[in-house]
Design a protein around this motif. Sequence first.
Motif, PDB file in Angstrom:
ATOM      1  N   GLY A 350       0.700  -1.074   0.102  1.00 38.21           N
ATOM      2  CA  GLY A 350       0.111   0.006  -0.063  1.00 38.21           C
ATOM      3  C   GLY A 350       0.790   1.049   0.184  1.00 38.21           C
ATOM      4  O   GLY A 350       0.319   2.433  -0.283  1.00 38.21           O
ATOM      5  N   VAL A 354       4.186  -0.720  -5.710  1.00 43.97           N
ATOM      6  CA  VAL A 354       3.042  -0.673  -6.463  1.00 43.97           C
ATOM      7  C   VAL A 354       2.687  -2.084  -6.817  1.00 43.97           C
ATOM      8  O   VAL A 354       3.452  -2.874  -7.583  1.00 43.97           O
ATOM      9  CB  VAL A 354       3.107   0.312  -7.741  1.00 43.97           C
ATOM     10  CG1 VAL A 354       1.839   0.044  -8.419  1.00 43.97           C
ATOM     11  CG2 VAL A 354       3.376   1.699  -7.172  1.00 43.97           C
ATOM     12  N   MET A 357       2.407  -3.268 -10.619  1.00 47.29           N
ATOM     13  CA  MET A 357       3.672  -2.916 -11.339  1.00 47.29           C
ATOM     14  C   MET A 357       4.594  -4.337 -11.263  1.00 47.29           C
ATOM     15  O   MET A 357       4.542  -4.699 -10.227  1.00 47.29           O
ATOM     16  CB  MET A 357       4.236  -1.673 -11.072  1.00 47.29           C
ATOM     17  CG  MET A 357       3.485  -0.444 -11.573  1.00 47.29           C
ATOM     18  SD  MET A 357       4.673   1.097 -11.170  1.00 47.29           S
ATOM     19  CE  MET A 357       3.549   2.181 -11.947  1.00 47.29           C
ATOM     20  N   MET A 364      11.919   1.646 -10.250  1.00 48.87           N
ATOM     21  CA  MET A 364      12.017   2.574 -10.973  1.00 48.87           C
ATOM     22  C   MET A 364      11.398   3.838  -9.877  1.00 48.87           C
ATOM     23  O   MET A 364      11.635   4.812 -10.031  1.00 48.87           O
ATOM     24  CB  MET A 364      11.303   2.930 -12.154  1.00 48.87           C
ATOM     25  CG  MET A 364      11.869   2.775 -13.397  1.00 48.87           C
ATOM     26  SD  MET A 364      11.025   2.684 -14.761  1.00 48.87           S
ATOM     27  CE  MET A 364       9.910   4.183 -14.680  1.00 48.87           C
ATOM     28  N   LEU A 365      10.765   3.297  -8.848  1.00 48.35           N
ATOM     29  CA  LEU A 365      10.105   4.313  -7.752  1.00 48.35           C
ATOM     30  C   LEU A 365      11.026   5.181  -7.304  1.00 48.35           C
ATOM     31  O   LEU A 365      10.726   6.464  -7.214  1.00 48.35           O
ATOM     32  CB  LEU A 365       9.268   3.398  -6.871  1.00 48.35           C
ATOM     33  CG  LEU A 365       7.988   2.830  -7.234  1.00 48.35           C
ATOM     34  CD1 LEU A 365       7.403   2.222  -6.137  1.00 48.35           C
ATOM     35  CD2 LEU A 365       6.912   4.001  -7.434  1.00 48.35           C
ATOM     36  N   PHE A 368      13.332   7.014 -10.683  1.00 53.62           N
ATOM     37  CA  PHE A 368      12.774   7.396 -12.171  1.00 53.62           C
ATOM     38  C   PHE A 368      13.210   8.955 -12.428  1.00 53.62           C
ATOM     39  O   PHE A 368      13.194   9.319 -13.568  1.00 53.62           O
ATOM     40  CB  PHE A 368      11.334   7.177 -12.238  1.00 53.62           C
ATOM     41  CG  PHE A 368      10.628   8.364 -11.527  1.00 53.62           C
ATOM     42  CD1 PHE A 368      10.037   9.087 -12.200  1.00 53.62           C
ATOM     43  CD2 PHE A 368      10.139   8.006 -10.375  1.00 53.62           C
ATOM     44  CE1 PHE A 368       9.071  10.272 -11.290  1.00 53.62           C
ATOM     45  CE2 PHE A 368       9.358   8.848  -9.617  1.00 53.62           C
ATOM     46  CZ  PHE A 368       8.663  10.024 -10.178  1.00 53.62           C
ATOM     47  N   THR A 376      12.085   8.172 -19.020  1.00 52.25           N
ATOM     48  CA  THR A 376      12.366   7.587 -17.864  1.00 52.25           C
ATOM     49  C   THR A 376      13.510   6.541 -18.481  1.00 52.25           C
ATOM     50  O   THR A 376      13.386   6.305 -19.607  1.00 52.25           O
ATOM     51  CB  THR A 376      11.401   6.623 -17.309  1.00 52.25           C
ATOM     52  OG1 THR A 376      10.553   6.001 -18.492  1.00 52.25           O
ATOM     53  CG2 THR A 376      10.437   7.489 -16.551  1.00 52.25           C
ATOM     54  N   ARG A 378      14.779   3.028 -18.678  1.00 48.80           N
ATOM     55  CA  ARG A 378      13.930   1.776 -18.111  1.00 48.80           C
ATOM     56  C   ARG A 378      15.103   0.586 -17.953  1.00 48.80           C
ATOM     57  O   ARG A 378      14.679  -0.396 -17.538  1.00 48.80           O
ATOM     58  CB  ARG A 378      12.921   1.426 -19.210  1.00 48.80           C
ATOM     59  CG  ARG A 378      12.011   2.040 -19.717  1.00 48.80           C
ATOM     60  CD  ARG A 378      10.623   1.658 -18.942  1.00 48.80           C
ATOM     61  NE  ARG A 378       9.829   2.769 -18.709  1.00 48.80           N
ATOM     62  CZ  ARG A 378       8.642   2.617 -18.261  1.00 48.80           C
ATOM     63  NH1 ARG A 378       8.142   1.691 -17.649  1.00 48.80           N
ATOM     64  NH2 ARG A 378       7.738   3.902 -17.790  1.00 48.80           N
TER      65      ARG A 378
ATOM     66  N   ARG B  92      -6.726   6.874 -12.517  1.00 47.96           N
ATOM     67  CA  ARG B  92      -8.132   6.449 -11.652  1.00 47.96           C
ATOM     68  C   ARG B  92      -8.773   7.664 -11.323  1.00 47.96           C
ATOM     69  O   ARG B  92      -9.246   7.693 -10.351  1.00 47.96           O
ATOM     70  CB  ARG B  92      -7.806   5.560 -10.308  1.00 47.96           C
ATOM     71  CG  ARG B  92      -6.944   4.418 -10.642  1.00 47.96           C
ATOM     72  CD  ARG B  92      -7.579   3.380 -11.037  1.00 47.96           C
ATOM     73  NE  ARG B  92      -7.247   1.989 -10.538  1.00 47.96           N
ATOM     74  CZ  ARG B  92      -6.238   1.305 -11.498  1.00 47.96           C
ATOM     75  NH1 ARG B  92      -5.957   1.807 -12.604  1.00 47.96           N
ATOM     76  NH2 ARG B  92      -5.777   0.225 -11.298  1.00 47.96           N
ATOM     77  N   TYR B 231       4.865   7.871 -15.959  1.00 44.96           N
ATOM     78  CA  TYR B 231       5.111   6.775 -14.672  1.00 44.96           C
ATOM     79  C   TYR B 231       4.408   7.357 -13.521  1.00 44.96           C
ATOM     80  O   TYR B 231       3.930   6.742 -12.605  1.00 44.96           O
ATOM     81  CB  TYR B 231       6.676   6.963 -14.544  1.00 44.96           C
ATOM     82  CG  TYR B 231       6.858   5.854 -13.544  1.00 44.96           C
ATOM     83  CD1 TYR B 231       7.098   4.614 -13.639  1.00 44.96           C
ATOM     84  CD2 TYR B 231       7.366   6.306 -12.474  1.00 44.96           C
ATOM     85  CE1 TYR B 231       7.398   3.686 -12.738  1.00 44.96           C
ATOM     86  CE2 TYR B 231       7.966   5.245 -11.309  1.00 44.96           C
ATOM     87  CZ  TYR B 231       7.657   4.104 -11.680  1.00 44.96           C
ATOM     88  OH  TYR B 231       8.418   3.316 -10.619  1.00 44.96           O
ATOM     89  N   GLU B 232       4.519   8.829 -13.479  1.00 47.52           N
ATOM     90  CA  GLU B 232       4.088   9.468 -12.208  1.00 47.52           C
ATOM     91  C   GLU B 232       2.219   9.005 -12.364  1.00 47.52           C
ATOM     92  O   GLU B 232       1.818   8.875 -11.239  1.00 47.52           O
ATOM     93  CB  GLU B 232       4.119  10.941 -12.001  1.00 47.52           C
ATOM     94  CG  GLU B 232       5.678  11.325 -11.661  1.00 47.52           C
ATOM     95  CD  GLU B 232       6.075  12.593 -11.466  1.00 47.52           C
ATOM     96  OE1 GLU B 232       6.909  12.873 -10.819  1.00 47.52           O
ATOM     97  OE2 GLU B 232       5.239  13.357 -12.104  1.00 47.52           O
ATOM     98  N   GLN B 234       0.678   6.636 -13.654  1.00 48.80           N
ATOM     99  CA  GLN B 234       0.490   5.264 -13.088  1.00 48.80           C
ATOM    100  C   GLN B 234       0.719   5.123 -11.738  1.00 48.80           C
ATOM    101  O   GLN B 234       0.042   4.451 -11.131  1.00 48.80           O
ATOM    102  CB  GLN B 234       1.367   4.409 -13.861  1.00 48.80           C
ATOM    103  CG  GLN B 234       0.945   3.702 -14.981  1.00 48.80           C
ATOM    104  CD  GLN B 234       2.092   2.850 -15.363  1.00 48.80           C
ATOM    105  OE1 GLN B 234       3.326   2.943 -15.220  1.00 48.80           O
ATOM    106  NE2 GLN B 234       1.777   1.714 -16.042  1.00 48.80           N
ATOM    107  N   VAL B 235       1.678   5.617 -10.927  1.00 54.56           N
ATOM    108  CA  VAL B 235       1.746   5.364  -9.799  1.00 54.56           C
ATOM    109  C   VAL B 235       0.826   6.047  -8.846  1.00 54.56           C
ATOM    110  O   VAL B 235       0.065   5.200  -7.947  1.00 54.56           O
ATOM    111  CB  VAL B 235       3.268   6.028  -9.275  1.00 54.56           C
ATOM    112  CG1 VAL B 235       3.410   5.940  -7.854  1.00 54.56           C
ATOM    113  CG2 VAL B 235       4.443   5.232  -9.835  1.00 54.56           C
ATOM    114  N   GLU B 238      -2.226   3.874  -9.072  1.00 50.99           N
ATOM    115  CA  GLU B 238      -2.101   2.489  -8.479  1.00 50.99           C
ATOM    116  C   GLU B 238      -2.244   2.922  -6.792  1.00 50.99           C
ATOM    117  O   GLU B 238      -3.064   1.877  -6.362  1.00 50.99           O
ATOM    118  CB  GLU B 238      -0.851   1.833  -8.939  1.00 50.99           C
ATOM    119  CG  GLU B 238      -0.781   1.394  -9.938  1.00 50.99           C
ATOM    120  CD  GLU B 238      -1.971   0.340 -10.519  1.00 50.99           C
ATOM    121  OE1 GLU B 238      -2.288  -0.337  -9.452  1.00 50.99           O
ATOM    122  OE2 GLU B 238      -1.760  -0.338 -11.690  1.00 50.99           O
ATOM    123  N   SER B 239      -1.443   3.954  -6.408  1.00 52.47           N
ATOM    124  CA  SER B 239      -1.573   4.106  -4.944  1.00 52.47           C
ATOM    125  C   SER B 239      -0.897   5.446  -4.378  1.00 52.47           C
ATOM    126  O   SER B 239       0.352   5.755  -4.978  1.00 52.47           O
ATOM    127  CB  SER B 239      -0.757   3.002  -4.338  1.00 52.47           C
ATOM    128  OG  SER B 239      -0.247   3.414  -2.920  1.00 52.47           O
TER     129      SER B 239
END
Lengths: 510, 370
Positions: A350, A354, A357, A364-365, A368, A376, A378, B92, B231-232, B234-235, B238-239
Amino acid sequence: MSDSKAAVSMRNITKTFGQGVIANKDVNLDINKGEILSLLGENGSGKTTLMNMLSGIYYPDSGEIFIDSKPVSIRSPKDAYDLGIGMVHQHFKLVDVLSAAQNIVLGLPGKLDLKSACARIREICDRYGFDVDPDKKIYNMSVSEKQTVEIVKVLYRGADILILDEPTAVLTPQETQKLFDVMRNMKKDGKSLVIITHKLNEVQEISDKVAILRQGEYIGTLITKDTNPQEMTDMMVGHKVELNIERPEPLNSALRIRVKGLNVVNEEGIKKLTDVSFDIYSGEILGIAGISGCGQKELLESIAGLQKVESGSVVYIDDDGTEKELIGMDPLKIKELGVTLSFVPEDRLGMGLVGNMDISDNMMLRSFRDSHGIFTDRKSPHDRAERIVKLLNVDTPGIETPVRRLSGGNVQKVLVGREIYQRPKVLMTAYVVRGLDINSSYTIYELINSQKVAGAAVIFVGEDLDVLLQISDKVMVLCDGHVNAILDGRTADKSEVGLLMTSLKGEVTD
Amino acid sequence: MDKKIREPLFHLVKRDNLPRSKRVLIRMGAIVLALLLCALLTALTTGINPIEVFGSIVSGAFGSTRKMWITFQDLSVLLLISLALTPAFTMRFWNIGGEGQVLVGGLATAACMICLEGKVPSAVIIILSVISSVLAGALWGFIPAVCKARWNTNETLMTLMMNYIATQLVSFFIIVWEVPKGSGKIGIINQNSHAGWMPSLFGSKYMLCIAVSLAVMIFLYIYLRYSKHGYEIQVVGESENTARYVGIKVSKVIIRTMLLSGALCGLAGLLLVGSINHTITTTIAGGQGFTAVLVSWMAKFNPFTMIFSAFLIIFMKRGAGEIATTFGLNQSFADILTGMILFFIIGCEFFINYRIKRSEKHESKGEEAC
């Protein structure tokens, strides 16, 4: 194994998921009447799946189940209840806005008569020693109370065979004792109990027999009083495991973080931290003990820049002696200050990762932003993911697998792996081995120790006092948001710490 | 228990990672089944030869060069709106305000065309139309985004309400600008001067829309998949907690993404008014802001796949009009057919996610059925 006494016999049970993931393979298991059986196995060894088949959540691909020596087919939780099987899941399945009694009768056929239901609930409570108020709403309940409601719910439906999936993971030591008392009462009443747990001391304390699963296969059943933790662990893992946690002497310790007068009030207006002050040194592990929810989360999140702070300061002291105030910074600003702070939060999927993913994208969190330009990079996270998977033996079909598909231990390895990969100056971990099996736990302890040796200042929030006292150089005891004591980890006594966790000292000592 | 053991006839098994080819096969199968059922229904209820009905659907969409171009143009507009919603959906953020965002974009374009005719060169009007329509759409996305970011309001309700405001705003300005007075409509704007009309591209008046939506599709694919912003998004989707944990400013991402989503909708409004219709009505978006939600979902938010889902809907819509006139059936009959096909397409996702396993008692070997 005498079949005559067996309340439940499972024969050659096999269950696969998706393509080729074998959760259980030819498992044979007997659960006797008036007996408590511990089900032991590493994460992902198929304990929960096996029990889910008994409680009608899953249907086995092949194999047979006998209840009282009669073959049965359990297609739904209702079938299971009809056969007297009830399961208390790790994640409670209760409706928050309803009362305990309403939750207990929910879904039962017949007329709704809460009054007589309450009477029966009280009767069950008296019989086994539960303490539950049928009219109390679930959202007002503590975790332990919710669990009690779940157990009563199962008993109310007339279950003679109870399955408890890691019931103690969320309980304090005192609550665990209460649960065990109740379990003993149920056993005396002739009920059969299955408890899934990772804690070997609990296995020894509560169960009569231990059944061991490894990688979905049934390994064997031991009589608890004739075995010992070492034997159980070896059977579970399949090879010998060293059950010692090292505690290397701190080297070149220097003050790294100075926390002074920290006060935190949470969103509901409840004071979570009061005048918290302490120091953390590099190359040292500071263990934090305390009943869950007494300010650990807020403390770590304050340091990480995720929690609004009323007053106080958190000063980071760099290698060259420059001081940087971290309060008022968000995680990005802290990073921009050049402070490498790693944080393994309690809520892995949580907050730390993620779930949808894959491993590479989760790597990458943290990184990135590091590439130039708007795109980004990859490739390097992909390489990093591969290296971490290899280094930590993460059991995964591949780098492209979403992390939510991994088992708990492997999820944690990915998270811890990513966090220590940044070579942190400060490493904070919250309940880092919660839900992990012995083998994974020891891998994680080793990783934390390696960071300590590399010079990181480590904050280790734990719940298992034995571990906490084995790994920490210093132990800080939090009680209701106060620093109750800071003790030397080498000399601290478990019962003393336990006492400090529950009763606040008159004056905060430093 | 004296219950006899009864093995269930079949049980469901969740499956993951079905190979792509198989997934396509299941979807194709669903469409074929849907068509068969449609044919049966047509024959039973109307007595018309279903093959003829299908034939006329195809000829409605592709019967002549002009029909084909219009089909592609309609397709590109729906695709553009669907694409516009996609960044928000990936986050979302349930933006169902596409309709309103398109309308205000169109309104801004109409305003430029009407108010600036004869005052500045046509090229300047066009440039100003582009700018103002994009800004207007962005504003319509910005308002619910800010409310969500600041006060955590429900974005579905907010964007929905913004639709009504946009519709009322358009009806108000139609009265202000109505030609002739009292008619309650605007008619073709700048019919003689063509001031502010979008230019044709490659010698075809239909190509502009197609080119714009294809460009947006490629842009969005790259933006969502390879950029830091993507990417941001997406993150955050998701959460939010994880986003905060790694230092992503959630409110900034929400606002930025909705600005983009609204701006692209505004662009669709520009095309509808400036390039296709040269007028504005309250129904110029024609519910496509909502249809786009379906298109985007069916494509699982993949910009390229969206071509197919948008095509399916446009194809049926164009064909529907044709069978209505050819066979004297009303429009609703075509809608029934479209509905049935959509039901099958969405329903087949179940078979992509689950496998039905026959029990061993009935079948010696577990057989896949789908």
